[in-house]
Design an enzyme around this catalytic site. Structure first.
Site, short mmCIF file in Angstrom:
data_model
loop_
_atom_site.label_atom_id
_atom_site.label_comp_id
_atom_site.label_asym_id
_atom_site.label_seq_id
_atom_site.Cartn_x
_atom_site.Cartn_y
_atom_site.Cartn_z
N SER A 231 -22.71 63.93 50.39
CA SER A 231 -22.66 63.16 51.63
C SER A 231 -21.44 62.24 51.64
O SER A 231 -20.32 62.72 51.56
CB SER A 231 -23.98 62.40 51.78
OG SER A 231 -24.21 62.06 53.11
N ASP A 458 -28.17 70.48 58.69
CA ASP A 458 -28.15 69.18 58.04
C ASP A 458 -28.08 68.10 59.11
O ASP A 458 -27.16 68.10 59.93
CB ASP A 458 -26.93 69.10 57.11
CG ASP A 458 -26.91 67.85 56.23
OD1 ASP A 458 -27.34 66.79 56.70
OD2 ASP A 458 -26.44 67.94 55.09
N HIS A 486 -30.69 67.69 54.26
CA HIS A 486 -29.42 67.10 53.87
C HIS A 486 -29.01 67.56 52.48
O HIS A 486 -29.71 67.32 51.50
CB HIS A 486 -29.58 65.58 53.89
CG HIS A 486 -28.31 64.82 53.68
ND1 HIS A 486 -27.09 65.24 54.18
CD2 HIS A 486 -28.07 63.65 53.03
CE1 HIS A 486 -26.17 64.35 53.85
NE2 HIS A 486 -26.73 63.39 53.15
#
Length: 516
Positions: A231, A458, A486
């Site tokens: 991320s 996602d 995610h």
């Protein structure tokens, strides 16, 4: 109306832990490759590399870490870093570092970052160990660190717990008076951060964190950086590659952020990501038993939005006496979308809210999202660090007309979730330090092959970002997981896991465009 609470593309630590924690609550084909040749082996040393680093920072690059046993096979140390990478005389800060030595024939250190910005790498690396492949833990020292401003490193400190509690639960109107109240709330954050953090508040940008990471690489004895970032950690990794392309070893960037995008576009595309993830949940819920959402998917989406709107005018009661505002209800819904294994808990929370008019489970989920403990304290400074880093990395347009126009775009593109990503231009209202000027090459020209991973649905880092980052980085290859939630590595399938393990351990670059 709540403002951009979910735009935390790097809450990887939360995403990893959410399935286990929520389970306690629930009791319940490829294209031709861009690169296929192995990358060079990572040269390492048991001590530092002997590099001097930039002029004036030799002592930082030359330091030795005093490792101490911190339990269960882990070692902990504190590294020194300069407060400012532009001014060696400005003083220094501390970086908390944690590692588990390789269990087999060691080839180097694998630095990791869970995202955020603001998530603790110290906490994350412990939960990461059982998720990565055995071949990886045999070959690498797993290394986590809290970036500058975060957790056990020199931290950003802002509001006290009571004031933070109030701010994170408030709803704001979108009229002139409401937006002024929002701006005043954000100014209070800025003033508290400046008073309680000092000069560090102006030095927690991602470029400075990437320079810290290069220093750690050298101190750990690695000639090239091996790195696994999730991320926001992909932004940190891409920034590192742009600053130090000749030091790139094997980089895996999972749940990618497209570093070429401006903050307004990021917010709008992330809103669509959460909208799509919520729709996937609604369709799955309605296809099963016991779903509280009636009719088709469109009707189910409208029911969720109606619940959120109702919480604004009439916050849901709870056994604790606290009320679930629209903002808290949104947090409670959003957190379950990071992992599809958490969807049954969302069904429980919605059933409770619709059938009983109470919000105990939604409140639990919101508190989990915000790292709030039952006694009203907070277990981390992730919210403070998130705001501080983002306000230095780039800012959304704060022109009132532009923000209203963005609200209209958001509501059209994401009718259920879009409103909650509006007015991000006020997030940095009154921030005492300017945004940092980008100093890195977006394309990381000359870097070794980099693996970028995207998950097709996602919510927090939409798949289009992975495509964008792979296109932006000259040496990137794109690995796709056709899944929900995610990030992918460690929670998807053997196709992804084997490809990443082979890259990290053997240096075998996956086919560009491989889909799993």
């Amino acid at each position: 109306m709540t403002t951009s609470p979910a735009s935390r593309p790097a809450r990887r630590a939360l995403a990893c832990a959410v399935t286990l924690v929520l389970a306690l609550v629930a009791a319940s084909c490829s294209v031709p490759p861009k690169q296929q040749t192995p990358v060079e082996d990572v040269a390492t040393s048991a001590s530092g590399t002997g590099e001097t680093g930039p002029e004036g920072f030799e002592d930082f690059y030359g330091q030795s870490l005093a490792w101490e046993d911190c339990g269960a096979g882990w070692e902990c140390a504190t590294a020194r870093a300069p407060l400012s990478w532009q001014d060696p005389s400005a003083g220094e800060i501390e970086l908390a570092v944690k590692r588990r030595p390789a269990s087999g024939e060691r080839i180097g250190s694998l630095l990791t970052n869970p995202g955020g910005p603001g998530a603790s790498g110290i906490e994350f690396v412990t939960s990461l160990a059982p998720m990565v492949g055995d071949r990886v833990t045999e070959a690498y020292d797993l290394v986590g660190f809290d970036p500058r401003g975060v957790g056990e490193s020199s931290p950003v400190v802002c509001l006290d717990d009571a004031a933070k509690d109030e701010s994170l639960s408030r709803d704001f109107d979108t009229d002139e008076a409401g937006l002024e109240a929002l701006a005043e709330d954000r100014r209070a954050w800025a003033e508290a951060c400046a008073e309680n953090t000092g000069d560090l508040l102006g030095q927690v940008d991602t470029q400075s964190a990437a320079r810290d990471m290069d220093m750690l690489r050298a101190v750990l004895g690695d000639e090239k950086l091996a790195y696994l970032g999730y991320s926001y950690g992909t932004q940190l990794g891409a920034t590192y590659a742009g600053l130090f392309p000749d030091k790139v070893g094997r980089l895996v960037l999972d749940g990618a952020i497209d570093t070429s995008l401006d903050p307004d576009t990021i917010s709008e595309q992330q809103a669509v990501g959460f909208e799509n993830a919520l729709r996937a949940y609604v369709e799955d819920c309605q296809a099963g038993e016991g779903c509280p959402l009636r009719g088709d998917a469109d009707q189910g989406m409208r029911q969720v939005r109606a619940l959120l709107d109702a919480a604004r005018s009439n916050p849901l009661r709870t056994d604790s006496g606290r009320r679930v505002t629209q903002t808290l209800a949104f947090y409670g819904v959003a957190v379950t979308l990071y992992n599809d294994q958490s969807w049954p808990v969302l069904t429980q929370a919605l059933t409770e809210a619709f059938d009983e008019g109470t919000g105990d489970l939604l409140l639990y989920l919101a508190d989990f999202y915000n790292d709030r403990n039952p006694d009203g304290t907070y277990s981390s400074n992730s919210t403070e660090a998130f705001r501080a880093v983002n306000c230095l990395d780039g800012r959304q347009d704060d022109d009132p007309a532009a923000m209203q126009a963005q609200l209209e775009r958001l509501e059209e593109a994401a009718p259920t979730m879009g409103t909650f990503f509006a007015f991000g231009g006020l997030t940095c209202e009154g921030w005492p330090f300017p945004a940092a000027e980008p100093e890195f090459d977006l394309h990381a020209e000359g870097a070794a092959p980099i693996v970028v991973i995207g998950t097709t649905n996602d919510p927090a880092t939409p798949y289009v970002w992975a495509e964008g980052l792979a296109d932006t980085l000259d040496s990137a290859v794109l690995l796709t997981w056709e899944g929900e939630g995610h990030t992918a590595y460690g929670r998807s399938n053997a196709c992804v896991g084997d490809a990443v393990d082979a890259y990290l351990v053997d240096g075998t670059v996956p086919e560009d465009g491989l889909r799993c």
